[in-house]
Scaffold this active site. Structure first.
Site, PDB file in Angstrom:
ATOM      1  N   ASP A  43       2.516  -4.481 -65.619  1.00 41.46           N
ATOM      2  CA  ASP A  43       2.868  -3.062 -65.793  1.00 41.46           C
ATOM      3  C   ASP A  43       3.693  -2.565 -64.589  1.00 41.46           C
ATOM      4  O   ASP A  43       4.146  -1.426 -64.557  1.00 41.46           O
ATOM      5  CB  ASP A  43       1.642  -2.178 -66.048  1.00 41.46           C
ATOM      6  CG  ASP A  43       0.683  -2.146 -64.877  1.00 41.46           C
ATOM      7  OD1 ASP A  43       0.879  -2.907 -63.910  1.00 41.46           O
ATOM      8  OD2 ASP A  43      -0.278  -1.346 -64.928  1.00 41.46           O
ATOM      9  N   ASP A  82      -0.142  -7.472 -69.292  1.00 40.61           N
ATOM     10  CA  ASP A  82      -0.949  -6.407 -68.684  1.00 40.61           C
ATOM     11  C   ASP A  82      -1.277  -5.321 -69.705  1.00 40.61           C
ATOM     12  O   ASP A  82      -0.388  -4.880 -70.447  1.00 40.61           O
ATOM     13  CB  ASP A  82      -0.105  -5.738 -67.577  1.00 40.61           C
ATOM     14  CG  ASP A  82      -0.748  -5.846 -66.217  1.00 40.61           C
ATOM     15  OD1 ASP A  82      -1.935  -6.204 -66.135  1.00 40.61           O
ATOM     16  OD2 ASP A  82      -0.039  -5.574 -65.229  1.00 40.61           O
ATOM     17  N   LYS A 111      -4.299  -9.118 -69.284  1.00 39.87           N
ATOM     18  CA  LYS A 111      -4.877  -8.852 -67.955  1.00 39.87           C
ATOM     19  C   LYS A 111      -5.261  -7.389 -67.911  1.00 39.87           C
ATOM     20  O   LYS A 111      -4.541  -6.545 -68.464  1.00 39.87           O
ATOM     21  CB  LYS A 111      -3.859  -9.163 -66.846  1.00 39.87           C
ATOM     22  CG  LYS A 111      -4.335  -8.686 -65.460  1.00 39.87           C
ATOM     23  CD  LYS A 111      -3.507  -9.251 -64.326  1.00 39.87           C
ATOM     24  CE  LYS A 111      -2.305  -8.418 -63.950  1.00 39.87           C
ATOM     25  NZ  LYS A 111      -2.616  -7.037 -63.509  1.00 39.87           N
ATOM     26  N   GLU A 113      -6.893  -4.348 -65.131  1.00 39.44           N
ATOM     27  CA  GLU A 113      -7.343  -4.034 -63.776  1.00 39.44           C
ATOM     28  C   GLU A 113      -8.829  -3.716 -63.848  1.00 39.44           C
ATOM     29  O   GLU A 113      -9.253  -2.891 -64.658  1.00 39.44           O
ATOM     30  CB  GLU A 113      -6.520  -2.858 -63.221  1.00 39.44           C
ATOM     31  CG  GLU A 113      -5.098  -3.281 -62.949  1.00 39.44           C
ATOM     32  CD  GLU A 113      -4.249  -2.211 -62.283  1.00 39.44           C
ATOM     33  OE1 GLU A 113      -4.786  -1.187 -61.823  1.00 39.44           O
ATOM     34  OE2 GLU A 113      -3.021  -2.416 -62.221  1.00 39.44           O
ATOM     35  N   GLU A 177      -5.364  -8.741 -55.378  1.00 38.23           N
ATOM     36  CA  GLU A 177      -4.181  -8.057 -54.833  1.00 38.23           C
ATOM     37  C   GLU A 177      -4.503  -7.389 -53.498  1.00 38.23           C
ATOM     38  O   GLU A 177      -5.373  -6.522 -53.398  1.00 38.23           O
ATOM     39  CB  GLU A 177      -3.654  -7.006 -55.842  1.00 38.23           C
ATOM     40  CG  GLU A 177      -2.385  -6.326 -55.329  1.00 38.23           C
ATOM     41  CD  GLU A 177      -1.551  -5.656 -56.403  1.00 38.23           C
ATOM     42  OE1 GLU A 177      -1.874  -5.757 -57.596  1.00 38.23           O
ATOM     43  OE2 GLU A 177      -0.555  -5.001 -56.020  1.00 38.23           O
TER      44      GLU A 177
HETATM   45  O1  KIV Z   1       1.923  -5.473 -62.703  1.00 35.49           O
HETATM   46  C1  KIV Z   1       2.081  -6.511 -62.050  1.00 35.49           C
HETATM   47  O2  KIV Z   1       3.188  -7.015 -61.868  1.00 35.49           O
HETATM   48  C2  KIV Z   1       0.878  -7.115 -61.485  1.00 35.49           C
HETATM   49  C3  KIV Z   1       1.073  -8.167 -60.441  1.00 35.49           C
HETATM   50  C4  KIV Z   1       1.455  -7.531 -59.180  1.00 35.49           C
HETATM   51  C5  KIV Z   1      -0.119  -9.013 -60.283  1.00 35.49           C
HETATM   52  O3  KIV Z   1      -0.193  -6.743 -61.811  1.00 35.49           O
END
Ligand code: KIV
Length: 264
Positions: A43, A82, A111, A113, A177
């Site tokens: 994202d 994401d 993915k 968070e 991160e």
């Molecule tokens: O959104 C993204 O690019 C990420 C990476 C930084 C892991 O979550």
């Protein structure tokens, strides 16, 4: 049955480093596919492509559209997408939206968070055969201010507890991160699942960077980013030459007149 590509990632733990980068479109994804184990449609596309100040405005449709393009460039790497902010607030919406992302894009995993409250969501997604990658530390969907996480013993303990809960919920890997090297080491050496670091030292099972950052296209170069090339300068040089050629009547030349083979 566990996805073959995920199995390959899991087998890398303690054997070889996991290589990951982000992609938002087919042309870049096609290049990454030869060198990456994981390609993430992050994202971060909110800041990097759309120029928003944070990642919050990216919609499910935005991410689906970019992931559909990326899918077309990927043959062998694991494609992870994401989940945008507010698309996995509760079990019901998380399931519906994750399924939509997987069905529309053909990605291998999603993915999200992680915060101390969404382990149950991860557990439920995994139970419904949706592979999940976790993400802890600096999580821009939930945290306003950037800081290195895990600087005190009690913060490290909390991060470790969080990582363990995510693993126990069934996530197959976890992004760390901007964690202190000490926190990254403790988590990586005690977890069975691989850790993918960004700004978290080499104490991780793999690394990820935002591709536009490492290519020198984003203008965002914190210390944890290594700029491998200044693509901005290379592109500028080409555009300048094109502009000059058109002005001087050097382009198009007879070689470019349309009586030859068709474009791809
Ligand atoms: O959104 C993204 O690019 C990420 C990476 C930084 C892991 O979550």
């Amino acid at each position: 049955m566990i996805n073959k590509k995920i199995k390959k990632i899991l087998l890398k733990k303690n054997r070889s480093k996991i290589i990951s980068l982000t992609a938002y479109s087919k042309n870049i994804a096609k290049i990454l596919d030869n060198y990456c184990d994981i390609v993430l449609v992050g994202d971060s596309l909110a800041n990097v492509l759309y120029g928003y100040k944070d990642t919050h405005k990216i919609s499910l449709n935005n991410i689906i559209q970019h992931s559909t393009s990326v899918r077309k460039g990927i043959k062998k790497s694991l494609l992870v997408v994401d989940m945008p902010k507010n698309t996995y607030k509760d079990i019901k919406s998380a399931k519906k939206n994750a399924r939509l992302v997987i069905n529309k894009t053909g990605c291998d995993a999603i993915k999200l968070e992680s915060n101390q409250k969404n382990h149950k969501i991860i557990k439920s997604l995994v139970k419904h055969k949706i592979p999940v990658m976790g993400h802890i530390g600096y999580t821009p969907q939930f945290k306003k201010k950037f800081k290195i996480e895990g600087q005190t013993e009690s913060q490290i303990k909390e991060l470790y507890k969080d990582a363990e809960l995510i693993q126990n919920a069934g996530a197959f890997a976890i992004v760390l991160e901007c964690l202190s090297p000490k926190a990254a080491k403790l988590i990586t050496s005690n977890l069975k699942i691989p850790t993918i670091g960004i700004g978290s030292s080499d104490n991780c099972d793999g690394q990820i960077l935002v591709t536009d950052d490492m290519l020198g296209l984003s203008g965002f170069y914190p210390k944890f980013v290594k700029k491998y090339v200044s693509m901005d300068r290379i592109i500028e040089k080409a555009v300048k030459k094109y502009s000059k050629d058109v002005k001087l009547g050097k382009f198009p030349s007879s070689k470019n007149f349309l009586n030859g083979p068709k474009r791809r």
